[in-house]
Design a protein around this motif. Structure first.
Motif, mmCIF file in Angstrom:
data_model
loop_
_atom_site.group_PDB
_atom_site.id
_atom_site.type_symbol
_atom_site.label_atom_id
_atom_site.label_comp_id
_atom_site.label_asym_id
_atom_site.label_seq_id
_atom_site.Cartn_x
_atom_site.Cartn_y
_atom_site.Cartn_z
ATOM 1 N N ILE A 138 -14.076 84.348 80.935
ATOM 2 C CA ILE A 138 -13.929 85.943 80.754
ATOM 3 C C ILE A 138 -15.398 86.334 80.814
ATOM 4 O O ILE A 138 -15.300 87.275 81.888
ATOM 5 C CB ILE A 138 -13.233 87.119 79.580
ATOM 6 N N PHE A 139 -16.211 85.336 80.250
ATOM 7 C CA PHE A 139 -17.540 86.162 80.560
ATOM 8 C C PHE A 139 -18.575 85.481 82.010
ATOM 9 O O PHE A 139 -19.105 86.590 82.615
ATOM 10 C CB PHE A 139 -18.676 85.997 79.585
ATOM 11 N N LYS A 140 -18.548 84.725 82.036
ATOM 12 C CA LYS A 140 -19.045 83.473 82.898
ATOM 13 C C LYS A 140 -17.831 84.074 84.839
ATOM 14 O O LYS A 140 -18.141 83.545 86.177
ATOM 15 C CB LYS A 140 -19.297 82.698 83.277
ATOM 16 N N GLY A 141 -16.125 83.388 84.435
ATOM 17 C CA GLY A 141 -15.521 82.920 84.792
ATOM 18 C C GLY A 141 -14.651 84.708 86.180
ATOM 19 O O GLY A 141 -14.105 84.645 87.173
ATOM 20 N N LYS A 142 -15.530 85.558 84.921
ATOM 21 C CA LYS A 142 -14.740 86.888 85.133
ATOM 22 C C LYS A 142 -13.211 87.128 85.376
ATOM 23 O O LYS A 142 -13.084 87.886 86.540
ATOM 24 C CB LYS A 142 -15.841 87.488 87.019
ATOM 25 N N MET A 143 -13.306 87.172 84.814
ATOM 26 C CA MET A 143 -11.498 87.433 84.466
ATOM 27 C C MET A 143 -11.213 88.405 84.118
ATOM 28 O O MET A 143 -12.109 88.562 82.468
ATOM 29 C CB MET A 143 -10.889 86.157 83.871
ATOM 30 N N ASP A 144 -10.304 88.992 84.732
ATOM 31 C CA ASP A 144 -10.661 90.351 83.613
ATOM 32 C C ASP A 144 -8.791 90.230 82.464
ATOM 33 O O ASP A 144 -9.187 90.447 81.433
ATOM 34 C CB ASP A 144 -9.250 91.139 84.011
ATOM 35 N N TYR A 145 -7.913 89.055 82.437
ATOM 36 C CA TYR A 145 -6.719 88.797 81.695
ATOM 37 C C TYR A 145 -6.418 87.755 80.754
ATOM 38 O O TYR A 145 -6.756 86.395 81.696
ATOM 39 C CB TYR A 145 -5.865 90.089 81.118
ATOM 40 N N LEU A 146 -6.710 87.179 79.859
ATOM 41 C CA LEU A 146 -6.389 85.891 79.772
ATOM 42 C C LEU A 146 -5.323 86.119 79.347
ATOM 43 O O LEU A 146 -4.792 86.510 78.106
ATOM 44 C CB LEU A 146 -7.083 84.915 78.467
ATOM 45 N N TYR A 147 -4.022 84.419 79.203
ATOM 46 C CA TYR A 147 -3.168 84.464 78.628
ATOM 47 C C TYR A 147 -3.015 84.930 77.152
ATOM 48 O O TYR A 147 -4.010 83.924 76.509
ATOM 49 C CB TYR A 147 -1.556 83.697 79.260
ATOM 50 N N ASP A 148 -2.486 85.671 75.930
ATOM 51 C CA ASP A 148 -3.071 85.214 74.741
ATOM 52 C C ASP A 148 -1.744 84.304 74.277
ATOM 53 O O ASP A 148 -0.569 84.862 73.621
ATOM 54 C CB ASP A 148 -3.030 86.284 73.936
ATOM 55 N N LYS A 149 -1.328 83.047 74.902
ATOM 56 C CA LYS A 149 -1.017 81.714 74.598
ATOM 57 C C LYS A 149 -0.740 81.202 72.745
ATOM 58 O O LYS A 149 0.279 81.278 71.563
ATOM 59 C CB LYS A 149 -0.262 81.519 75.454
ATOM 60 N N VAL A 150 -2.160 80.526 73.059
ATOM 61 C CA VAL A 150 -2.032 79.774 72.486
ATOM 62 C C VAL A 150 -2.270 80.165 70.596
ATOM 63 O O VAL A 150 -1.942 79.365 69.745
ATOM 64 C CB VAL A 150 -2.956 78.711 71.932
#
Length: 627
Positions: free
Chosen positions: A363-375
């Motif tokens: 999120i912070f370094k890779g600049k993703m907006d969203y990740l799957y909240d799977k696990v």
């Protein structure tokens, strides 16, 4: 070249994170999404959506089982998806992947069924990133124009468009005949005499030929159909590493044998051939990330994928879902995502990351907006739905994710997961109702549903390679509940059952409420723990929390139990009474989901109580009426 740099970076990261704590990351998260807007993603497996052929023969051909087309997403169909509550539509399986159907008349080479999964092929074995799948075009010669028209229809309907990019691997027979002039297809300039070189796109096993896996447990490609193309051989010399990282020239049947792994400048021993990001990059804006990479040499694969992403951005695609993002270095994501965001600051960037210890890196370094909240959230809620888990486990997840809550996309179904209504999951689509209320309203992060979920699709068909309980992404076929709702392209549910229409109505109410009510992008507080400690008859099959803004105050209560009704005096903690500025007295509450349930919140002497009688699998979204 930096060898064994990963360990050094990890140690430095741990030291710095201990010094800075979470407050820095929390402020960064707010920078990323400082004015949250609730989004709803409607994921659709594109070639299945509009197919109304109900043959569903195992291993059936396109001619036998049919296939959906881009044109099936008519303006009417898209309006119905928009009215359901969607703000984005994720067209899964659009880039041209390896297929067995013969399209040689259109200049497309045949793929070898020995290295294709299913009859229709895996959408995650992309063969040409600069073209779309020919199966879904009325005229394969004009398939790109047909998809461009679909992008426009989607935008006209008020929906933004997401497609997949699969950075970790490509089809074993990658053959980009449509690569724009001046760009280079994957592998074209590779030095195949060595296992690794920074600017090789693939990893090689020099002087060794690829071998087809040994088929086990009765499996045979195409179900054992006799075919000249099925000769148990595929010419690849030297052999390449397989997509999941297998370094064997003969991968296992359970490996991703139809794909080959992309090299991102990571040596086989883990060393890296690119400059690592400094720890402070977690606090950088997009422009600073782009500036960091300006003038630096990066592996050739990085440039190729950046060009691919910008190609689709220029076509009007509004965002991407990145498959297995954690198998690719976070530095690459900084490089590519900053380029995408410079081009389109509003791009929707969603990543598949399953290791919670990596969430904040991506999120912070890779600049993703969203990740799957799977696990964390999905797995916990699934366990509760199956009757094995406790709602007591939800609040600790929310607390743990407090600094990244807005970045964690919630879902109960997608193309990888079992259908709620399947016997292997819950066996009853109604059990998804309380789960959806919690998953949708818990935070301002996006909600995603998978087409047919809103109709209770059980995915019971055996179509060939794909397993029942999951709608197959590898085979030709149709989705029975969706066929009934499509109703000969009227898209009105004219053939749907009463239970299917009632379930869809529930989803429509919930999803539209989530995007329109200001409290869902406002504040959150758990009241479950307080009630577990202080409220008689309140138990761990029930879950409750509150959401509020300056103008809306909501009390959400759900019952995951499929058999029992529970009655109790739900309490608000004193801290919420103060934050909501509630004076002694009685406040009317009205359910916002169906509007047929009312009650009184009684506030007195620092206490607040609301009588709740909640039936099996029922949910209430109570709005507190303040005069």
């Amino acid at each position: 070249m930096i060898r064994n740099a990963g360990l050094v970076i990890l140690i430095l990261s741990l030291i710095l994170s201990c010094k800075t704590g979470r407050n820095t990351q929390s402020s960064t998260a707010m920078k990323l999404k400082n004015t949250p807007k609730k989004e709803v993603v409607y994921q659709v497996f594109t070639r299945l959506f509009g197919n109304t052929n109900t043959t569903n023969k195992p291993w059936g051909t396109l001619a036998e089982n049919g296939v959906g087309k881009f044109d099936d997403f008519s303006s009417l169909a898209l309006k119905q998806i928009k009215d359901l509550g969607a703000t984005y539509i994720w067209y899964t399986g659009v880039p041209h992947h390896a297929v067995i159907t013969d399209y040689t008349a259109y200049g497309i080479s045949n793929d070898d069924p020995d290295v294709v999964k299913g009859r229709a092929g895996s959408p995650y074995a992309v063969k040409d990133y600069y073209q779309v799948d020919p199966d879904m075009a009325n005229d394969p010669a004009k398939r790109m124009q047909e998809f461009e028209a679909l992008i426009k229809r989607s935008h006209d309907a008020g929906l933004k468009v997401i497609i997949d990019i699969v950075p970790n691997h490509v089809a074993r027979k990658y053959e980009s005949l449509n690569t724009p002039e001046g760009l280079i297809p994957f592998g074209k300039n590779d030095d195949t005499s060595v296992d690794y070189k920074r600017d090789n796109d693939f990893y090689y096993i020099p002087n060794t030929e690829f071998k087809i896996p040994e088929w086990q447990n009765g499996y045979l490609p195409l179900g054992g159909e006799l075919s000249d193309a099925l000769d148990n051989t595929f010419k690849e010399s030297p052999a390449k590493w397989t997509g999941n990282g297998s370094r064997n020239a003969q991968p296992n049947q359970n490996d991703w044998y139809e794909t080959v792994k992309i090299n991102y400048g990571v040596w086989p021993d883990g060393g890296i051939d690119f400059e690592p990001l400094p720890q402070e990059s977690a606090q950088w804006e997009i422009k600073e990330h782009q500036e960091f990479w300006t003038g630096k040499e990066v592996p050739a694969s990085w440039v190729k994928f950046k060009d691919i992403a910008l190609f689709w951005t220029n076509k009007g695609v509004d965002g991407f879902r990145f498959d297995m993002a954690e198998m690719v270095p976070v530095e690459f994501w900084s490089y590519m995502n900053s380029a995408i965001k410079i081009k389109n600051p509003d791009a929707f960037l969603l990543a598949e990351v399953y290791n919670p210890s990596l969430y904040r890196e991506y999120i912070f370094k890779g600049k993703m907006d969203y990740l799957y909240d799977k696990v964390e959230l999905y797995d916990t809620i699934k366990n509760i739905m199956q009757g094995h888990g406790s709602t007591d486990h939800i609040a600790p997840i929310v607390e743990h994710q407090k600094d990244i809550a807005v970045n964690m996309l919630h879902f109960l179904e997608n193309h990888d997961e079992q259908r709620i209504a399947s016997p292997e999951f819950a066996g009853n689509a109604e059990k998804g109702k309380p789960a959806m209320v919690v998953s949708t309203l818990l935070s301002s992060s996006p909600t995603m549903i998978y087409f047919g979920q809103e109709l209770g699709e059980p995915a019971s068909e055996d179509l060939g390679f794909g397993d029942p309980s999951r709608t197959s992404i590898f085979d030709y076929g149709s989705v029975p509940s969706v066929v009934r709702w499509v109703n000969d392209k009227k898209f009105d549910g004219g053939k749907s059952s009463t239970s299917e229409l009632e379930l869809r109505d529930f989803y429509k109410r919930l999803l539209n409420f989530s995007t329109q009510n200001s409290a869902i992008t406002g504040e959150y507080a758990d009241i479950h723990a307080h009630n577990r400690q202080n409220t008689e008859w309140y138990n761990d099959k029930v879950y409750s929390f509150v959401r509020w803004s300056d103008t809306e105050k909501l009390i959400v209560v759900t019952n995951f139990d499929a058999q029992d009704t529970f009655g109790f005096e739900l309490q608000l903690p004193e801290s919420i009474i103060k934050k909501w500025h509630l004076s002694n007295g009685k406040y009317q509450v009205i359910d916002q989901l169906y509007g047929n349930q009312e009650g009184e919140l009684n506030v007195y002497e620092g206490k607040a109580e609301l009588r709740v009688d909640i039936k099996p699998l029922q949910s209430f979204i109570f709005k507190v009426i303040q005069s």
